[in-house]
Design an enzyme around this catalytic site. Structure first.
Site, PDB file in Angstrom:
ATOM      1  N   SER A  38       0.821  -1.217   0.000  1.00  9.56           N
ATOM      2  CA  SER A  38       0.000   0.000   0.000  1.00  9.56           C
ATOM      3  C   SER A  38       0.855   1.266   0.000  1.00  9.56           C
ATOM      4  O   SER A  38       2.022   1.267   0.403  1.00  9.56           O
ATOM      5  CB  SER A  38      -0.902   0.022   1.231  1.00  9.56           C
TER       6      SER A  38
HETATM    7  N1  SAH Z   1      -0.758  -4.926   3.690  1.00  4.95           N
HETATM    8  C1  SAH Z   1       0.017  -5.414   2.568  1.00  4.95           C
HETATM    9  C2  SAH Z   1      -0.693  -5.200   1.256  1.00  4.95           C
HETATM   10  C3  SAH Z   1      -1.493  -6.362   0.950  1.00  4.95           C
HETATM   11  S1  SAH Z   1      -2.195  -6.508  -0.675  1.00  4.95           S
HETATM   12  C4  SAH Z   1       1.371  -4.789   2.532  1.00  4.95           C
HETATM   13  O1  SAH Z   1       1.651  -3.901   3.363  1.00  4.95           O
HETATM   14  O2  SAH Z   1       2.185  -5.207   1.700  1.00  4.95           O
HETATM   15  C5  SAH Z   1      -3.573  -7.516  -0.206  1.00  4.95           C
HETATM   16  C6  SAH Z   1      -3.224  -8.916   0.229  1.00  4.95           C
HETATM   17  O3  SAH Z   1      -4.432  -9.545   0.643  1.00  4.95           O
HETATM   18  C7  SAH Z   1      -2.638  -9.786  -0.877  1.00  4.95           C
HETATM   19  O4  SAH Z   1      -1.410 -10.280  -0.479  1.00  4.95           O
HETATM   20  C8  SAH Z   1      -3.672 -10.896  -1.058  1.00  4.95           C
HETATM   21  O5  SAH Z   1      -3.098 -12.160  -1.370  1.00  4.95           O
HETATM   22  C9  SAH Z   1      -4.335 -10.921   0.297  1.00  4.95           C
HETATM   23  N2  SAH Z   1      -5.693 -11.471   0.329  1.00  4.95           N
HETATM   24  C10 SAH Z   1      -6.707 -11.261  -0.539  1.00  4.95           C
HETATM   25  N3  SAH Z   1      -7.817 -11.913  -0.150  1.00  4.95           N
HETATM   26  C11 SAH Z   1      -7.503 -12.561   0.996  1.00  4.95           C
HETATM   27  C12 SAH Z   1      -8.214 -13.424   1.886  1.00  4.95           C
HETATM   28  N4  SAH Z   1      -9.493 -13.751   1.683  1.00  4.95           N
HETATM   29  N5  SAH Z   1      -7.560 -13.908   2.967  1.00  4.95           N
HETATM   30  C13 SAH Z   1      -6.274 -13.602   3.210  1.00  4.95           C
HETATM   31  N6  SAH Z   1      -5.537 -12.789   2.417  1.00  4.95           N
HETATM   32  C14 SAH Z   1      -6.139 -12.280   1.315  1.00  4.95           C
END
Ligand code: SAH
Length: 216
Positions: A60
């Site tokens: 993000s």
């Molecule tokens: N907070 C992270 C950004 C994450 S992007 C950072 O600082 O880098 C969103 C993430 O959510 C992705 O890695 C994706 O694989 C995960 N995601 C999406 N749906 C999900 C679910 N149902 N359960 C767990 N993780 C999930």
């Protein structure tokens, strides 16, 4: 490479954009964002932008990480739940501010990489689980705060139910690609309150129970 000048510039940007919480600003100053990126993107580590982390996912934007962290209003007694570990950057910002953070990710490769980073940063209060965050982590509930870093099509009541009374959840809500809104949910005695924050663009929260080995 020395990131000090870039880092100072980013902190000044965050202040200018209204982030005044010094605990959050100093966490952002201490956590090396370059560690959460592929080497070819490291020179952009302190730009105020979201960046790709592979598998179609993104780390993000620092301003969004800061604003979500401020809104959670974390303290050292709190037990938090994070959905969407991704690179682990948001986890690393929250870990020093709370007692313990439980973080869930459905992509095995991303989780493995994040765990290596937590270890090398000696973040001993991070607990990881490869699983579907849509359902939350009922065995560890309730949580004093929940942060979701992928956009849900609608408010997941399963997660609201895992908040303590008075606890907050910060979550982007909206369809993929459409305008999404960051909202803050506060659990009350008899339900919850919902406050809109600002428009955002997050990758979708996947709503099936599959664990992926990578690639999607
Ligand atoms: N907070 C992270 C950004 C994450 S992007 C950072 O600082 O880098 C969103 C993430 O959510 C992705 O890695 C994706 O694989 C995960 N995601 C999406 N749906 C999900 C679910 N149902 N359960 C767990 N993780 C999930």
């Amino acid at each position: 490479m020395n990131y000090e000048a870039d880092k100072i510039r980013l902190i000044m940007t965050l202040r200018r954009e209204g982030i005044t919480d010094t605990r959050v600003l100093s966490a952002m100053e201490r956590v090396p964002r370059e560690m959460f990126l592929a080497p070819d993107l490291a020179d952009k580590a302190y730009d105020n932008v979201a960046l790709p982390i592979g598998h179609g996912q993104t780390i993000s934007q620092p301003m969004v990480v800061a604003a979500m962290t401020v809104k959670l209003d974390v303290d050292k007694r709190m037990k938090l739940l994070e959905i969407g570990t991704g690179s682990g950057y948001q986890t690393a910002i929250l870990a020093p501010l709370c007692r313990r953070i439980y973080t869930m990710e459905r992509n095995r490769n991303l989780m493995r990489e994040a765990e290596v980073r937590f270890k090398s940063l000696r973040l001993s209060n991070v607990v990881t689980w490869l699983g579907d965050g849509y359902r939350g982590w009922p065995e560890q509930a309730p949580f004093d705060g929940i942060i979701v870093t992928a956009a849900a099509p609608e408010l997941p009541m399963s997660l609201v139910e895992q908040l303590t009374v008075g606890g907050r959840m910060v979550i982007p809500i909206g369809a993929e690609g459409d305008d999404q809104e960051l909202v803050c949910i506060t659990r009350t005695d008899d339900g919850f309150e919902r406050e809109s924050m600002f428009a955002v663009r997050f990758v979708p929260l996947v709503t099936d129970r599959r664990i992926v080995a990578g690639g999607s």
